[in-house]
Scaffold this motif. Structure first.
Motif, PDB file in Angstrom:
ATOM      1  N   THR A 106      -8.856   7.228  10.799  1.00  0.00           N
ATOM      2  CA  THR A 106      -8.506   5.937  10.098  1.00  0.00           C
ATOM      3  C   THR A 106      -8.508   4.716  11.134  1.00  0.00           C
ATOM      4  OG1 THR A 106      -7.101   7.120   8.877  1.00  0.00           O
ATOM      5  CG2 THR A 106      -6.678   4.783   8.980  1.00  0.00           C
TER       6      THR A 106
ATOM      7  N   TRP B 294       0.790  -0.894   0.121  1.00  0.00           N
ATOM      8  CA  TRP B 294       0.017  -0.054   0.052  1.00  0.00           C
ATOM      9  C   TRP B 294       1.073   1.221  -0.065  1.00  0.00           C
ATOM     10  CZ3 TRP B 294      -4.945  -1.116  -0.865  1.00  0.00           C
ATOM     11  CH2 TRP B 294      -5.836  -2.149  -0.389  1.00  0.00           C
ATOM     12  N   LYS B 295       0.531   2.401  -0.771  1.00  0.00           N
ATOM     13  CA  LYS B 295       1.470   3.522  -1.022  1.00  0.00           C
ATOM     14  C   LYS B 295       0.432   4.737  -0.682  1.00  0.00           C
ATOM     15  CE  LYS B 295       4.351   1.417  -4.343  1.00  0.00           C
ATOM     16  NZ  LYS B 295       4.715   1.366  -5.635  1.00  0.00           N
ATOM     17  N   ALA B 296       1.163   5.786   0.043  1.00  0.00           N
ATOM     18  CA  ALA B 296       0.626   6.937  -0.093  1.00  0.00           C
ATOM     19  C   ALA B 296       1.667   8.091  -0.222  1.00  0.00           C
ATOM     20  CB  ALA B 296      -0.167   7.471   1.302  1.00  0.00           C
ATOM     21  N   GLN B 297       1.428   9.249  -0.947  1.00  0.00           N
ATOM     22  CA  GLN B 297       2.399  10.086  -0.860  1.00  0.00           C
ATOM     23  C   GLN B 297       2.053  11.346  -0.430  1.00  0.00           C
ATOM     24  OE1 GLN B 297       3.088  12.100  -4.925  1.00  0.00           O
ATOM     25  NE2 GLN B 297       5.153  11.307  -4.828  1.00  0.00           N
TER      26      GLN B 297
ATOM     27  N   LEU C 265      -2.279  14.662   0.617  1.00  0.00           N
ATOM     28  CA  LEU C 265      -2.235  13.503   0.749  1.00  0.00           C
ATOM     29  C   LEU C 265      -2.752  12.676  -0.419  1.00  0.00           C
ATOM     30  CD1 LEU C 265      -1.621  10.675   2.498  1.00  0.00           C
ATOM     31  CD2 LEU C 265      -3.702  11.117   3.374  1.00  0.00           C
ATOM     32  N   HIS C 266      -1.779  12.088  -1.362  1.00  0.00           N
ATOM     33  CA  HIS C 266      -2.250  11.417  -2.444  1.00  0.00           C
ATOM     34  C   HIS C 266      -2.259   9.924  -2.059  1.00  0.00           C
ATOM     35  CE1 HIS C 266      -1.788  15.234  -4.849  1.00  0.00           C
ATOM     36  NE2 HIS C 266      -0.724  15.206  -4.059  1.00  0.00           N
ATOM     37  N   ILE C 267      -3.376   9.292  -2.368  1.00  0.00           N
ATOM     38  CA  ILE C 267      -3.467   7.711  -2.498  1.00  0.00           C
ATOM     39  C   ILE C 267      -4.214   7.285  -3.602  1.00  0.00           C
ATOM     40  CG2 ILE C 267      -4.681   5.758  -0.952  1.00  0.00           C
ATOM     41  CD1 ILE C 267      -4.622   7.755   1.510  1.00  0.00           C
ATOM     42  N   ARG C 268      -3.786   6.361  -4.333  1.00  0.00           N
ATOM     43  CA  ARG C 268      -4.237   5.884  -5.672  1.00  0.00           C
ATOM     44  C   ARG C 268      -4.659   7.014  -6.345  1.00  0.00           C
ATOM     45  NH1 ARG C 268      -8.079   1.265  -4.395  1.00  0.00           N
ATOM     46  NH2 ARG C 268      -8.426   2.105  -2.453  1.00  0.00           N
ATOM     47  N   ASP C 269      -5.848   6.778  -6.963  1.00  0.00           N
ATOM     48  CA  ASP C 269      -6.350   7.750  -8.056  1.00  0.00           C
ATOM     49  C   ASP C 269      -7.385   8.644  -7.553  1.00  0.00           C
ATOM     50  OD1 ASP C 269      -4.726   6.994 -10.038  1.00  0.00           O
ATOM     51  OD2 ASP C 269      -6.236   5.212 -10.623  1.00  0.00           O
TER      52      ASP C 269
ATOM     53  N   PRO D 239      -6.783  14.298  -3.858  1.00  0.00           N
ATOM     54  CA  PRO D 239      -5.884  14.556  -2.801  1.00  0.00           C
ATOM     55  C   PRO D 239      -6.683  15.150  -1.561  1.00  0.00           C
ATOM     56  CG  PRO D 239      -5.145  15.497  -4.758  1.00  0.00           C
ATOM     57  CD  PRO D 239      -6.455  15.241  -5.107  1.00  0.00           C
TER      58      PRO D 239
END
Length: 163
Positions: free
Chosen positions: A73, A27-30, A41-45, A48
């Motif tokens: 969360t 799992w990824k977040a930027q 916070l960017h998660i998948r598509d 933000p």
């Protein structure tokens, strides 16, 4: 049951049982800094999510702060785990509300004093209207506390990489 796509869940479980290499998912977040203490916070598509701090902590209060997101969360993961476990037992869910709260010592964050800078005395409160007796709801909730991936992750030591 209760709007959960158990066909997909069962297919995933079957695939993992047949090929254990499928059990791990990355799992990824930027998080990208905007200005001040505002980050996106960017998660998948997904769109933000704006993260900020309230004005007393140097922010502009344009979004939830990371502590609020963390407890939100954690509560969401607990709720989902509870809902899946209850549904697997054939329990009809009419309403599920989870409240989460905890204290944070701002003096530690601000460097005014030493101590535990994390969330202190967190409390999850479950209000569930279901077809099950209260005792069964309590048992499922206890299991959900143990099986929630986010709650379990909060106990895991983090590794920091600087690039």
């Amino acid at each position: 049951m209760n709007g959960i796509n158990f066909d997909a869940v069962e297919q995933t479980a079957k695939a993992i049982s047949e090929d254990r290499s499928l059990k791990m998912r990355n799992w990824k977040a930027q998080i990208k800094w905007e200005s001040g203490v505002v980050n996106k916070l960017h998660i998948r598509d997904f769109d933000p999510i704006t993260m900020d701090e309230p004005a007393p902590l140097g922010g502009t209060d344009t979004g939830a702060n990371p502590v609020e997101m963390l407890i939100g969360t954690a509560g969401s993961c607990f709720a989902i785990t509870f809902e899946v476990l209850a549904s697997q037992q054939g329990i009809t869910l009419d309403d599920v509300v989870v409240d989460v709260e905890g204290d944070l010592n701002a003096a530690v964050f601000l460097g005014v004093e030493e101590g535990d800078g994390g969330i202190l005395d967190p409390i999850i409160t479950l209000k569930a209207t279901t077809s099950a007796p209260k005792e069964q709801v309590e048992e499922i909730a206890k299991v959900a506390l143990q099986k929630s991936p986010v709650l379990a992750s909060m106990k895991t030591e983090l590794r920091l990489e600087i690039v």
